[in-house]
Design a protein around this motif. Sequence first.
Motif, PDB file in Angstrom:
ATOM      1  N   TYR A  65       0.856  -1.187   0.000  1.00  0.00           N
ATOM      2  CA  TYR A  65       0.000   0.000   0.000  1.00  0.00           C
ATOM      3  C   TYR A  65       0.890   1.234   0.000  1.00  0.00           C
ATOM      4  O   TYR A  65       1.759   1.373   0.857  1.00  0.00           O
ATOM      5  CB  TYR A  65      -0.879   0.046   1.247  1.00  0.00           C
ATOM      6  N   PHE A  66       0.650   2.145  -0.930  1.00  0.00           N
ATOM      7  CA  PHE A  66       1.364   3.419  -0.987  1.00  0.00           C
ATOM      8  C   PHE A  66       0.337   4.539  -0.886  1.00  0.00           C
ATOM      9  O   PHE A  66      -0.653   4.549  -1.618  1.00  0.00           O
ATOM     10  CB  PHE A  66       2.153   3.557  -2.288  1.00  0.00           C
ATOM     11  N   GLY A  67       0.578   5.492   0.024  1.00  0.00           N
ATOM     12  CA  GLY A  67      -0.389   6.567   0.208  1.00  0.00           C
ATOM     13  C   GLY A  67       0.240   7.807   0.787  1.00  0.00           C
ATOM     14  O   GLY A  67       1.447   8.048   0.642  1.00  0.00           O
ATOM     15  N   ASP A  68      -0.576   8.604   1.450  1.00  0.00           N
ATOM     16  CA  ASP A  68      -0.070   9.826   2.055  1.00  0.00           C
ATOM     17  C   ASP A  68       0.609   9.511   3.387  1.00  0.00           C
ATOM     18  O   ASP A  68       0.872   8.343   3.695  1.00  0.00           O
ATOM     19  CB  ASP A  68      -1.197  10.857   2.206  1.00  0.00           C
ATOM     20  N   GLY A  69       0.871  10.518   4.187  1.00  0.00           N
ATOM     21  CA  GLY A  69       1.628  10.316   5.413  1.00  0.00           C
ATOM     22  C   GLY A  69       0.964   9.418   6.430  1.00  0.00           C
ATOM     23  O   GLY A  69       1.635   8.869   7.307  1.00  0.00           O
ATOM     24  N   GLU A  70      -0.359   9.230   6.339  1.00  0.00           N
ATOM     25  CA  GLU A  70      -1.076   8.387   7.297  1.00  0.00           C
ATOM     26  C   GLU A  70      -1.870   7.274   6.617  1.00  0.00           C
ATOM     27  O   GLU A  70      -2.627   6.568   7.284  1.00  0.00           O
ATOM     28  CB  GLU A  70      -2.016   9.250   8.149  1.00  0.00           C
ATOM     29  N   GLY A  71      -1.720   7.127   5.306  1.00  0.00           N
ATOM     30  CA  GLY A  71      -2.500   6.119   4.601  1.00  0.00           C
ATOM     31  C   GLY A  71      -3.979   6.459   4.571  1.00  0.00           C
ATOM     32  O   GLY A  71      -4.843   5.562   4.634  1.00  0.00           O
ATOM     33  N   THR A  72      -4.316   7.719   4.439  1.00  0.00           N
ATOM     34  CA  THR A  72      -5.699   8.176   4.436  1.00  0.00           C
ATOM     35  C   THR A  72      -6.485   7.547   3.294  1.00  0.00           C
ATOM     36  O   THR A  72      -5.996   7.514   2.162  1.00  0.00           O
ATOM     37  CB  THR A  72      -5.745   9.714   4.283  1.00  0.00           C
ATOM     38  N   PRO A  73      -7.696   7.032   3.562  1.00  0.00           N
ATOM     39  CA  PRO A  73      -8.520   6.547   2.457  1.00  0.00           C
ATOM     40  C   PRO A  73      -8.678   7.622   1.378  1.00  0.00           C
ATOM     41  O   PRO A  73      -8.860   8.803   1.684  1.00  0.00           O
ATOM     42  CB  PRO A  73      -9.864   6.238   3.132  1.00  0.00           C
ATOM     43  N   GLY A  74      -8.569   7.189   0.123  1.00  0.00           N
ATOM     44  CA  GLY A  74      -8.613   8.145  -0.979  1.00  0.00           C
ATOM     45  C   GLY A  74      -7.245   8.562  -1.473  1.00  0.00           C
ATOM     46  O   GLY A  74      -7.138   9.360  -2.411  1.00  0.00           O
ATOM     47  N   THR A  75      -6.169   8.004  -0.847  1.00  0.00           N
ATOM     48  CA  THR A  75      -4.801   8.311  -1.293  1.00  0.00           C
ATOM     49  C   THR A  75      -4.023   7.061  -1.677  1.00  0.00           C
ATOM     50  O   THR A  75      -2.916   7.173  -2.217  1.00  0.00           O
ATOM     51  CB  THR A  75      -4.002   9.050  -0.201  1.00  0.00           C
ATOM     52  N   ASN A  76      -4.564   5.869  -1.407  1.00  0.00           N
ATOM     53  CA  ASN A  76      -3.756   4.653  -1.466  1.00  0.00           C
ATOM     54  C   ASN A  76      -3.855   3.894  -2.797  1.00  0.00           C
ATOM     55  O   ASN A  76      -4.939   3.459  -3.199  1.00  0.00           O
ATOM     56  CB  ASN A  76      -4.177   3.706  -0.341  1.00  0.00           C
ATOM     57  N   PHE A  77      -2.704   3.748  -3.428  1.00  0.00           N
ATOM     58  CA  PHE A  77      -2.566   2.876  -4.592  1.00  0.00           C
ATOM     59  C   PHE A  77      -1.918   1.597  -4.072  1.00  0.00           C
ATOM     60  O   PHE A  77      -0.848   1.635  -3.480  1.00  0.00           O
ATOM     61  CB  PHE A  77      -1.681   3.531  -5.647  1.00  0.00           C
ATOM     62  N   THR A  78      -2.562   0.468  -4.254  1.00  0.00           N
ATOM     63  CA  THR A  78      -2.057  -0.783  -3.690  1.00  0.00           C
ATOM     64  C   THR A  78      -1.721  -1.762  -4.804  1.00  0.00           C
ATOM     65  O   THR A  78      -2.269  -1.686  -5.902  1.00  0.00           O
ATOM     66  CB  THR A  78      -3.078  -1.409  -2.710  1.00  0.00           C
ATOM     67  N   PHE A  79      -0.799  -2.696  -4.495  1.00  0.00           N
ATOM     68  CA  PHE A  79      -0.279  -3.593  -5.535  1.00  0.00           C
ATOM     69  C   PHE A  79      -0.100  -5.012  -5.032  1.00  0.00           C
ATOM     70  O   PHE A  79       0.304  -5.239  -3.891  1.00  0.00           O
ATOM     71  CB  PHE A  79       1.083  -3.092  -6.028  1.00  0.00           C
ATOM     72  N   PHE A  80      -0.382  -5.943  -5.929  1.00  0.00           N
ATOM     73  CA  PHE A  80       0.014  -7.332  -5.783  1.00  0.00           C
ATOM     74  C   PHE A  80       1.215  -7.539  -6.705  1.00  0.00           C
ATOM     75  O   PHE A  80       1.044  -7.641  -7.922  1.00  0.00           O
ATOM     76  CB  PHE A  80      -1.101  -8.284  -6.210  1.00  0.00           C
ATOM     77  N   PRO A  81       2.449  -7.560  -6.197  1.00  0.00           N
ATOM     78  CA  PRO A  81       3.600  -7.809  -7.073  1.00  0.00           C
ATOM     79  C   PRO A  81       3.685  -9.306  -7.419  1.00  0.00           C
ATOM     80  O   PRO A  81       3.873 -10.144  -6.532  1.00  0.00           O
ATOM     81  CB  PRO A  81       4.796  -7.365  -6.232  1.00  0.00           C
ATOM     82  N   TRP A  82       3.541  -9.617  -8.696  1.00  0.00           N
ATOM     83  CA  TRP A  82       3.604 -11.005  -9.149  1.00  0.00           C
ATOM     84  C   TRP A  82       5.017 -11.406  -9.553  1.00  0.00           C
ATOM     85  O   TRP A  82       5.224 -12.524 -10.030  1.00  0.00           O
ATOM     86  CB  TRP A  82       2.660 -11.205 -10.328  1.00  0.00           C
ATOM     87  N   THR A  83       5.972 -10.520  -9.416  1.00  0.00           N
ATOM     88  CA  THR A  83       7.373 -10.662  -9.836  1.00  0.00           C
ATOM     89  C   THR A  83       7.476 -10.682 -11.351  1.00  0.00           C
ATOM     90  O   THR A  83       6.494 -10.895 -12.064  1.00  0.00           O
ATOM     91  CB  THR A  83       8.079 -11.912  -9.265  1.00  0.00           C
ATOM     92  N   ASP A  84       8.685 -10.466 -11.858  1.00  0.00           N
ATOM     93  CA  ASP A  84       8.896 -10.405 -13.314  1.00  0.00           C
ATOM     94  C   ASP A  84       8.653 -11.737 -14.000  1.00  0.00           C
ATOM     95  O   ASP A  84       8.624 -11.826 -15.221  1.00  0.00           O
ATOM     96  CB  ASP A  84      10.312  -9.916 -13.622  1.00  0.00           C
ATOM     97  N   ARG A  85       8.505 -12.795 -13.241  1.00  0.00           N
ATOM     98  CA  ARG A  85       8.226 -14.104 -13.836  1.00  0.00           C
ATOM     99  C   ARG A  85       6.722 -14.345 -13.988  1.00  0.00           C
ATOM    100  O   ARG A  85       6.297 -15.370 -14.490  1.00  0.00           O
ATOM    101  CB  ARG A  85       8.850 -15.211 -12.982  1.00  0.00           C
ATOM    102  N   GLY A  86       5.926 -13.394 -13.500  1.00  0.00           N
ATOM    103  CA  GLY A  86       4.484 -13.544 -13.581  1.00  0.00           C
ATOM    104  C   GLY A  86       3.957 -13.247 -14.971  1.00  0.00           C
ATOM    105  O   GLY A  86       4.662 -12.752 -15.860  1.00  0.00           O
ATOM    106  N   ARG A  87       2.683 -13.513 -15.163  1.00  0.00           N
ATOM    107  CA  ARG A  87       2.046 -13.327 -16.468  1.00  0.00           C
ATOM    108  C   ARG A  87       1.783 -11.852 -16.728  1.00  0.00           C
ATOM    109  O   ARG A  87       1.223 -11.148 -15.895  1.00  0.00           O
ATOM    110  CB  ARG A  87       0.725 -14.097 -16.505  1.00  0.00           C
ATOM    111  N   ARG A  88       2.164 -11.378 -17.919  1.00  0.00           N
ATOM    112  CA  ARG A  88       1.855 -10.023 -18.316  1.00  0.00           C
ATOM    113  C   ARG A  88       0.363  -9.892 -18.590  1.00  0.00           C
ATOM    114  O   ARG A  88      -0.269 -10.778 -19.152  1.00  0.00           O
ATOM    115  CB  ARG A  88       2.599  -9.649 -19.594  1.00  0.00           C
TER     116      ARG A  88
END
Length: 321
Positions: A49-72
């Motif tokens: 989860y990447f967001g503002d200084g407190e992780g306020t709802p409405g700021t967070n872009f979140t990711f499931f990293p599948w690694t470079d071996r994952g399916r494009r």
Amino acid sequence: MTVTTPGLHHVTAIAGDPERNASFYVETLGLRFVKRTVNHDDTKTYHFYFGDGEGTPGTNFTFFPWTDRGRRGEFGAGQAQATAYLIEPDSLEYWVDRLESRGVDVEQSQRFGEAVLAFEDPDGIGLELVASEAAAAADAEPWDDSPIPADHQLRGFHSVTLAVPEFAPTASVLTNVLGYELDGESDGRRRYRAAGENPGSVIDLVETDLERGRMGIGTVHHVAFTVTDVEAQERWRDAFSDHGQHVTEVIDRKYFQSIYSREPGGVLFEMATTKPGFTVDESIDELGSRLTLPEWLENERAEIEAHLPPFDHESIGSGEH
């Protein structure tokens, strides 16, 4: 009682290499790494989860990293085309210079009277920065250790652009279920806005002739809207069902409660509560500093950590000031 949403809660996408993903969002975009956990439905995968200084709802872009071996993934109908953050109008040139100096190709344009910077992250996910007066009203909390000066930091979401086969079915869910209203139309794009016109209240629709997109690295997994509490969430379940939409039961995501429904155009919508929030297992100062797991997975920690891909959290610094 009618239930409404103020707008976006978070956006979740699929990344490749986890260190490259974290480095870009922290060191280039200046977001805080607010939570490092796992995908509850696939515990061999991180959930960042990447967001503002407190992780306020409405700021967070979140990711499931599948690694470079994952399916494009393959972009197409039923997917988010771009996720846009708010910036102050005076920050436009700062961001052009910053992105270009870090080798990011930037395209500048005007949309609905606002300047837009369009670019992609290292996995090809579409991003935009919208220079808007609405940034002044955003609830985003500055992050003191960001490589971006406070005046230029991202101010939470502006909008998400959804690519759909045709406007009407998706628009029907936006207006009849979520309470959005048509706010404008320009260059084949229709803009819908949630009640209250808060920051993050905009959804843009564009039509595409592309086939249905394929989920994988470089695509958005789902778009989440804000729900005040679990009681309101039950009313959302009724609203989706009354509209003929399949909707899940309430699912505990540790930091919020969620329901999911795939709208007719193919985009997966989530309705997520604002509480309990990210401080249920880490203090504000400690956010993102360790791998956190929900209680029901804690007894599997050793096995989970053994199967997660390599990730050097200490290598993700604050970048250049």
